[in-house]
Every structure is written in C-alpha cells, then in structure tokens.
Scaffold this active site. Structure first.
Site, PDB file in Angstrom:
ATOM      1  N   ARG A   1     -58.611  26.805  -5.850  1.00  0.00           N
ATOM      2  CA  ARG A   1     -58.130  27.528  -7.028  1.00  0.00           C
ATOM      3  C   ARG A   1     -59.300  28.208  -7.731  1.00  0.00           C
ATOM      4  O   ARG A   1     -59.178  29.339  -8.209  1.00  0.00           O
ATOM      5  CB  ARG A   1     -57.408  26.576  -7.987  1.00  0.00           C
ATOM      6  CG  ARG A   1     -56.038  26.146  -7.495  1.00  0.00           C
ATOM      7  CD  ARG A   1     -55.284  25.387  -8.555  1.00  0.00           C
ATOM      8  NE  ARG A   1     -54.774  26.275  -9.594  1.00  0.00           N
ATOM      9  CZ  ARG A   1     -54.338  25.852 -10.785  1.00  0.00           C
ATOM     10  NH1 ARG A   1     -54.371  24.569 -11.088  1.00  0.00           N
ATOM     11  NH2 ARG A   1     -53.890  26.712 -11.658  1.00  0.00           N
TER      12      ARG A   1
ATOM     13  N   CYS B   1     -59.906  23.131 -16.987  1.00  0.00           N
ATOM     14  CA  CYS B   1     -59.137  22.964 -15.754  1.00  0.00           C
ATOM     15  C   CYS B   1     -58.005  23.975 -15.792  1.00  0.00           C
ATOM     16  O   CYS B   1     -58.201  25.108 -16.210  1.00  0.00           O
ATOM     17  CB  CYS B   1     -58.634  21.524 -15.608  1.00  0.00           C
ATOM     18  SG  CYS B   1     -57.615  20.955 -16.989  1.00  0.00           S
TER      19      CYS B   1
END
Length: 298
Positions: free
Chosen positions: A176, A234
């Site tokens: 990601r 995150c």
C-alpha cells in the site's frame, strides 16, 4: 513505563483482586462480528469496546475513516466501561493488539497514566490455559475525568512539513505504501517523505511484541534516533497507534497522525508519492490512482 503487561502480570493482578479494568477491543477489517466473538469467549470481567462507535466519530472525507471522537463522548464511553480515576486499564484483542492499541493511545492521550496492552492478547491468555468466560459484562459506571492532548499528535499541515525536520513512518503494508494497490482510499501511494515501516513487523508469529532491543534495532534501521522527532500514520489512525506503542517499547517517543492516509488522500490539494522511495518533492497532487485489489490495513 512499558505500555505492555504480560499474561503472568495480569493473572497476578486479578488473583490479588487489584482494581483492573479489562477492555476487549475485538475488531478486524473483513470481520464485522467482533461483539459476537466477544460473547462467545473473553477474559473474565472484560468489557467489550466497539471501535467504530466508541473509538471513532463517523467517518467523513475531510477527517478520514476513523476520526477521533469528541472528548466528552470518549469520556462518556470510558465511564460506561467502568473506568474511574486512578484505575489500571488493560486492553487486548485477538489480532496482535492492532485494534486494542487504539484505546491504549486514546486513554493515554486523555490523561490516564496506567494503561497497558496485554502482550499477545487473547491468544496468549488462551495459550496459557487460563479461564475464559462467555456473555456480556456490564460494569457499574465509572467516574473517570479525562482530558485531551496528553500524547503528541499532528494534523495534515504538520504531516506535510514533518519529513523536512523529522521522520514520518507509514505503518501500512509495504504494497500500500508503494501504491501497488489501494482498495479503500481514493488515491494510492504514501505521504511524500514518509518511510515504509509496516506495523506487522513489530510482532512475532504469536502476536507478541518483539523484545525491546529487537524493536530498537528495527526502528534504528529506519532512521529513528534519540533526538529525532518521529511521527506515525497508517490508513485511518488505528494501527499507527500500535506503532507508537512499539516505538515506546523500544525507548522512543512518537506522535500520531490520527487522520492518516484516509484523510490525506481525500484532499486533492495534497500530493501523493508512489514507489519504494520516500519521494519527497517528487510527488504530484491530483486525481485518483487506478490500483488493484488486495488486503487492507487500517
């Protein structure tokens, strides 16, 4: 003070009937049945904490998927869990404390000093052969008085400037970070200047945190040093709290960006970088990135 309590330490507290509030934060992406799992088995006396409704306000693009709730709402939840001033609180989940770290950080941020994560979570308690119970636990309301802002935190503006003077860690999975897929946020990649530091590498195969010296070596290899300002983000500010806890175990303090990439990527004026390198200065603002599907980190 370590943010962790091991199974033996918690067992001793409970055996001595020392005041301890247990919080079960059973939640994982792709599994919306945390409360059902809790009802089937949990640590004796543990109260269920709902991440979506008690540890976050409703998600909106400008604040991300899991924005922090209003301080008064969080205080009301903490009292509902039975917490009073001076209590020792131990939180756990069944996913290596990836979700439980959220309530650990929030209670610490709210001024509660003695908050711990049960190292290894439910799996460690179960592996020790200790008793579990089923059904709901509804404690007597507590009277805790919470504050706000005890833990360092930053917003998007601070996150944008952070890599120029400190170290910004991206706690999501490496794919990601690199922008190879982004199944939930509108753009793929990372905040320019951020360093990839997946939360999954903070724990061993059993979900326990790595020893302090191992964690220190891990973070030093990423550029963390005494005197260097460190911040973590995150996907939505949940698992980044786990990395803040891991850094604390290693002897480092770190700030949290609660809005994280879900907030950042929803602002088309903010640039996004892709690839394995931090990409400071080389990223472009603008539209969506077409990326494949894959597993999702918080």
């Amino acid at each position: 003070m370590s943010p962790l309590m091991d199974v033996a330490g918690l067992q001793a507290r409970l055996a001595d009937h020392r005041r301890t509030v247990l919080l079960d934060v059973r939640w994982a992406l792709g599994d919306p049945h945390g409360y059902r799992h809790y009802l089937q088995e949990h640590l004796p006396g543990a109260v269920f904490v709902d991440l979506h409704t008690e540890l976050a306000a409703p998600g909106v693009p400008e604040r991300g998927r899991h924005p922090l709730p209003a301080p008064e709402d969080f205080e009301a939840s903490a009292r509902r869990w039975g917490i009073s001033d001076g209590d020792v609180v131990v939180a756990y989940d069944d996913s290596g404390n990836m979700a439980a770290a959220r309530v650990w950080w929030m209670l610490r941020d709210a001024g509660l000093a003695q908050v711990y994560l049960l190292d290894g979570g439910l799996a460690a308690w179960r592996a020790a052969g200790l008793p579990l119970e089923a059904g709901p636990v509804v404690p007597a309301p507590g009277g805790v008085h919470l504050t706000h802002g005890t833990m360092p935190a930053l917003d998007a503006t601070a996150a944008s400037a952070w890599p120029e003077a400190g170290l910004l860690l991206d706690a999501r999975a490496g794919e990601r970070y690199r922008g190879e897929f982004e199944p939930i946020d509108p753009r793929a990649g990372h905040i320019p200047g951020a360093i990839s530091a997946p939360t999954s590498e903070n724990v061993d195969g059993s979900g326990r945190f790595l020893p302090p010296d191992s964690l220190r070596r891990r973070f030093e290899s990423l550029g963390v040093r005494d005197g260097v300002q460190v911040a973590v983000y995150c996907g939505s500010g949940v698992t980044a709290a786990h990395e803040v806890a891991a850094l604390e175990v290693a002897g480092f303090a770190a700030a949290l960006y609660p809005g994280s990439f879900s907030e950042w990527s929803n602002n088309p004026d903010l640039p996004v970088a892709a690839g394995a390198e931090p990409g400071l200065g080389g990223a472009q603002p603008g539209g969506n990135t077409d990326a494949g599907k894959g597993s999702v980190a918080l």
